[in-house]
Design a protein around this motif. Structure first.
Motif, PDB file in Angstrom:
ATOM      1  N   ILE A 115       0.883  -1.157   0.000  1.00  0.00           N
ATOM      2  CA  ILE A 115       0.000   0.000   0.000  1.00  0.00           C
ATOM      3  C   ILE A 115       0.923   1.210   0.000  1.00  0.00           C
ATOM      4  O   ILE A 115       1.673   1.428   0.960  1.00  0.00           O
ATOM      5  N   GLY A 116       0.900   1.974  -1.079  1.00  0.00           N
ATOM      6  CA  GLY A 116       1.906   3.014  -1.240  1.00  0.00           C
ATOM      7  C   GLY A 116       3.277   2.363  -1.302  1.00  0.00           C
ATOM      8  O   GLY A 116       3.512   1.459  -2.092  1.00  0.00           O
ATOM      9  N   SER A 117       4.175   2.794  -0.426  1.00  0.00           N
ATOM     10  CA  SER A 117       5.507   2.176  -0.354  1.00  0.00           C
ATOM     11  C   SER A 117       5.629   1.234   0.830  1.00  0.00           C
ATOM     12  O   SER A 117       6.727   0.785   1.151  1.00  0.00           O
ATOM     13  N   ARG A 118       4.491   0.919   1.471  1.00  0.00           N
ATOM     14  CA  ARG A 118       4.500   0.125   2.693  1.00  0.00           C
ATOM     15  C   ARG A 118       4.189  -1.340   2.388  1.00  0.00           C
ATOM     16  O   ARG A 118       3.171  -1.653   1.792  1.00  0.00           O
ATOM     17  N   TRP A 119       5.082  -2.197   2.819  1.00  0.00           N
ATOM     18  CA  TRP A 119       4.971  -3.640   2.611  1.00  0.00           C
ATOM     19  C   TRP A 119       4.069  -4.216   3.702  1.00  0.00           C
ATOM     20  O   TRP A 119       4.385  -4.161   4.879  1.00  0.00           O
ATOM     21  N   MET A 120       2.919  -4.774   3.304  1.00  0.00           N
ATOM     22  CA  MET A 120       1.937  -5.294   4.239  1.00  0.00           C
ATOM     23  C   MET A 120       2.186  -6.786   4.483  1.00  0.00           C
ATOM     24  O   MET A 120       1.985  -7.612   3.589  1.00  0.00           O
ATOM     25  N   LYS A 121       2.604  -7.104   5.694  1.00  0.00           N
ATOM     26  CA  LYS A 121       2.963  -8.481   6.023  1.00  0.00           C
ATOM     27  C   LYS A 121       1.883  -9.187   6.842  1.00  0.00           C
ATOM     28  O   LYS A 121       2.081 -10.336   7.253  1.00  0.00           O
ATOM     29  N   CYS A 122       0.762  -8.520   7.084  1.00  0.00           N
ATOM     30  CA  CYS A 122      -0.302  -9.117   7.904  1.00  0.00           C
ATOM     31  C   CYS A 122      -1.511  -9.481   7.042  1.00  0.00           C
ATOM     32  O   CYS A 122      -1.509  -9.291   5.827  1.00  0.00           O
ATOM     33  N   CYS A 123      -2.531 -10.029   7.702  1.00  0.00           N
ATOM     34  CA  CYS A 123      -3.827 -10.312   7.073  1.00  0.00           C
ATOM     35  C   CYS A 123      -3.713 -11.264   5.876  1.00  0.00           C
ATOM     36  O   CYS A 123      -4.480 -11.176   4.910  1.00  0.00           O
ATOM     37  N   GLY A 124      -2.745 -12.153   5.921  1.00  0.00           N
ATOM     38  CA  GLY A 124      -2.567 -13.121   4.846  1.00  0.00           C
ATOM     39  C   GLY A 124      -1.930 -12.557   3.591  1.00  0.00           C
ATOM     40  O   GLY A 124      -1.872 -13.227   2.564  1.00  0.00           O
ATOM     41  N   TRP A 125      -1.417 -11.324   3.682  1.00  0.00           N
ATOM     42  CA  TRP A 125      -0.822 -10.685   2.506  1.00  0.00           C
ATOM     43  C   TRP A 125       0.641 -11.041   2.292  1.00  0.00           C
ATOM     44  O   TRP A 125       1.199 -10.686   1.265  1.00  0.00           O
ATOM     45  N   TYR A 126       1.253 -11.715   3.247  1.00  0.00           N
ATOM     46  CA  TYR A 126       2.628 -12.174   3.042  1.00  0.00           C
ATOM     47  C   TYR A 126       2.958 -13.275   4.054  1.00  0.00           C
ATOM     48  O   TYR A 126       2.572 -13.144   5.219  1.00  0.00           O
ATOM     49  N   PRO A 127       3.620 -14.365   3.616  1.00  0.00           N
ATOM     50  CA  PRO A 127       3.993 -14.618   2.221  1.00  0.00           C
ATOM     51  C   PRO A 127       2.787 -15.108   1.428  1.00  0.00           C
ATOM     52  O   PRO A 127       2.100 -16.040   1.853  1.00  0.00           O
ATOM     53  N   ASP A 128       2.506 -14.451   0.344  1.00  0.00           N
ATOM     54  CA  ASP A 128       1.363 -14.758  -0.511  1.00  0.00           C
ATOM     55  C   ASP A 128       1.888 -15.579  -1.690  1.00  0.00           C
ATOM     56  O   ASP A 128       2.192 -15.048  -2.748  1.00  0.00           O
ATOM     57  N   TYR A 129       2.031 -16.890  -1.478  1.00  0.00           N
ATOM     58  CA  TYR A 129       2.657 -17.745  -2.493  1.00  0.00           C
ATOM     59  C   TYR A 129       1.746 -17.949  -3.703  1.00  0.00           C
ATOM     60  O   TYR A 129       0.564 -18.275  -3.564  1.00  0.00           O
ATOM     61  N   PHE A 210     -12.560 -10.112  12.236  1.00  0.00           N
ATOM     62  CA  PHE A 210     -12.011 -10.769  13.418  1.00  0.00           C
ATOM     63  C   PHE A 210     -10.824 -11.653  13.034  1.00  0.00           C
ATOM     64  O   PHE A 210      -9.769 -11.628  13.691  1.00  0.00           O
ATOM     65  N   THR A 211     -10.981 -12.426  11.982  1.00  0.00           N
ATOM     66  CA  THR A 211      -9.919 -13.337  11.535  1.00  0.00           C
ATOM     67  C   THR A 211      -8.662 -12.573  11.133  1.00  0.00           C
ATOM     68  O   THR A 211      -7.553 -12.927  11.541  1.00  0.00           O
ATOM     69  N   ASN A 212      -8.829 -11.521  10.335  1.00  0.00           N
ATOM     70  CA  ASN A 212      -7.663 -10.797   9.827  1.00  0.00           C
ATOM     71  C   ASN A 212      -7.019  -9.914  10.881  1.00  0.00           C
ATOM     72  O   ASN A 212      -5.788  -9.804  10.928  1.00  0.00           O
ATOM     73  N   TYR A 213      -7.814  -9.312  11.752  1.00  0.00           N
ATOM     74  CA  TYR A 213      -7.236  -8.411  12.739  1.00  0.00           C
ATOM     75  C   TYR A 213      -6.547  -9.152  13.877  1.00  0.00           C
ATOM     76  O   TYR A 213      -5.480  -8.736  14.335  1.00  0.00           O
ATOM     77  N   PHE A 214      -7.134 -10.256  14.299  1.00  0.00           N
ATOM     78  CA  PHE A 214      -6.566 -10.984  15.434  1.00  0.00           C
ATOM     79  C   PHE A 214      -5.754 -12.210  15.010  1.00  0.00           C
ATOM     80  O   PHE A 214      -4.584 -12.339  15.378  1.00  0.00           O
ATOM     81  N   PHE A 215      -6.318 -13.107  14.227  1.00  0.00           N
ATOM     82  CA  PHE A 215      -5.616 -14.337  13.864  1.00  0.00           C
ATOM     83  C   PHE A 215      -4.498 -14.103  12.857  1.00  0.00           C
ATOM     84  O   PHE A 215      -3.461 -14.769  12.896  1.00  0.00           O
ATOM     85  N   ARG A 216      -4.707 -13.152  11.946  1.00  0.00           N
ATOM     86  CA  ARG A 216      -3.710 -12.889  10.906  1.00  0.00           C
ATOM     87  C   ARG A 216      -2.883 -11.632  11.193  1.00  0.00           C
ATOM     88  O   ARG A 216      -2.314 -11.031  10.289  1.00  0.00           O
ATOM     89  N   ILE A 219      -3.565  -6.675  14.082  1.00  0.00           N
ATOM     90  CA  ILE A 219      -3.465  -5.886  15.303  1.00  0.00           C
ATOM     91  C   ILE A 219      -2.047  -5.394  15.565  1.00  0.00           C
ATOM     92  O   ILE A 219      -1.833  -4.384  16.244  1.00  0.00           O
ATOM     93  N   TRP A 220      -1.042  -6.105  15.024  1.00  0.00           N
ATOM     94  CA  TRP A 220       0.353  -5.740  15.248  1.00  0.00           C
ATOM     95  C   TRP A 220       0.845  -4.674  14.276  1.00  0.00           C
ATOM     96  O   TRP A 220       1.986  -4.220  14.384  1.00  0.00           O
ATOM     97  N   TYR A 221       0.024  -4.240  13.344  1.00  0.00           N
ATOM     98  CA  TYR A 221       0.492  -3.323  12.303  1.00  0.00           C
ATOM     99  C   TYR A 221      -0.233  -1.977  12.336  1.00  0.00           C
ATOM    100  O   TYR A 221      -0.349  -1.310  11.313  1.00  0.00           O
ATOM    101  N   GLY A 222      -0.696  -1.586  13.518  1.00  0.00           N
ATOM    102  CA  GLY A 222      -1.230  -0.246  13.724  1.00  0.00           C
ATOM    103  C   GLY A 222      -2.380   0.114  12.813  1.00  0.00           C
ATOM    104  O   GLY A 222      -3.267  -0.694  12.527  1.00  0.00           O
TER     105      GLY A 222
END
Length: 262
Positions: A115-129, A210-216, A219-222
């Motif tokens: 998103i922009g220049s920010r690498w999103m590593k949460c919510c199942g977005w990485y590693p996105d094989y 709930f799944t993406n914010y807590f399980f994936r 919550i750790w990415y502000g």
């Protein structure tokens, strides 16, 4: 190094196509661009860079990509979207391969979604094989109209990345899914005969957040993690809300063209 064909499907990608082709040219001797009716300079730019440009009315993601692969001259193909780029590490790895001695039919690479220049590593977005490099005699994209993928059958996951410039900003993150993806998905589900209840949009929307914010780990990415979780939730909610609307409102159905989802 054995010859590789690069394939890209496009629609109004003049802002991206030059860099996408340049990225593939680092490993490919042939570039195939299959365009579905661009009204900008996509095809002109692609041709100026030496790509072979073909036209095809959009068939849906998987069908369109398979058509592009069929046009490739070489057995090994690398499929790239116009808003994706190969990393230098991936380029070097592919160049080091002896494709004549491969024991697998394809390779799944990791996709860095940005998103922009920010690498999103949460919510199942990485590693996105995703399998993007494969032998077309053995593998092909699944015949799906949305979110095309190549099945991981006799493939290898490698720890090298492509970069996906998914959204330019948070505003686009919310605007694009609501405008495109949810309507497409709702139409596909409606045509397949899927039925939902009045509770379905709420249940699926809440569970997606709930799944993406807590399980994936959103919550750790502000703010970015919360925004991404919320956008996924909104898209899920809209998908089921639109399907419910199609089911129960004939006037809405009359205004929609179900023959042309895309």
């Amino acid at each position: 190094m054995e010859a590789i064909s690069g394939v890209i499907i496009t629609l109004n990608e003049e802002k991206n196509i030059r860099e996408a082709i340049a990225s593939l040219q680092e490993i490919c001797t042939e570039i195939i661009v299959l365009d579905s009716g661009s009204v900008d300079r996509t095809c002109e730019i692609a041709e100026s860079m030496g790509a072979k440009v073909y036209a095809q009315e959009y068939l849906g993601d998987g069908f369109q990509k398979n058509r592009a692969v069929e046009l490739a001259s070489h057995n090994w193909v690398f499929s790239l979207d116009a808003d994706e780029r190969l990393t230098p590490e991936l380029v070097q790895h592919v160049k080091s391969l002896d494709l004549s001695k491969m024991t697998v039919d394809g390779m799944a690479v990791r996709r860095r979604n940005m998103i922009g220049s920010r690498w999103m590593k949460c919510c199942g977005w990485y590693p996105d094989y995703l399998v993007r490099f494969f032998n077309k005699k053995q593998l092909r994209f699944a015949d799906t109209k949305q979110h095309a993928f190549v099945p991981e059958v006799n493939t290898e996951r490698i720890k090298f990345d492509i970069i996906h410039f998914t959204y330019q900003n948070i505003g686009e993150l919310f605007a694009k899914p609501g405008r495109n993806f949810s309507t497409r998905a709702a139409k596909i589900m409606y045509l397949s005969g899927k039925k939902v209840s009045v509770f379905s949009p709420f249940i699926h929307g809440f569970w997606a957040f709930f799944t993406n914010y807590f399980f994936r780990k959103g919550i750790w990415y502000g703010v970015d993690g919360f925004s991404l979780s919320l956008a996924i939730s909104c898209n899920t909610y809209l998908k089921y809300a639109k399907l419910l609307e199609y089911q129960r409102d004939p006037k809405v159905r009359e205004t929609e063209n179900f023959e042309r989802i895309w």
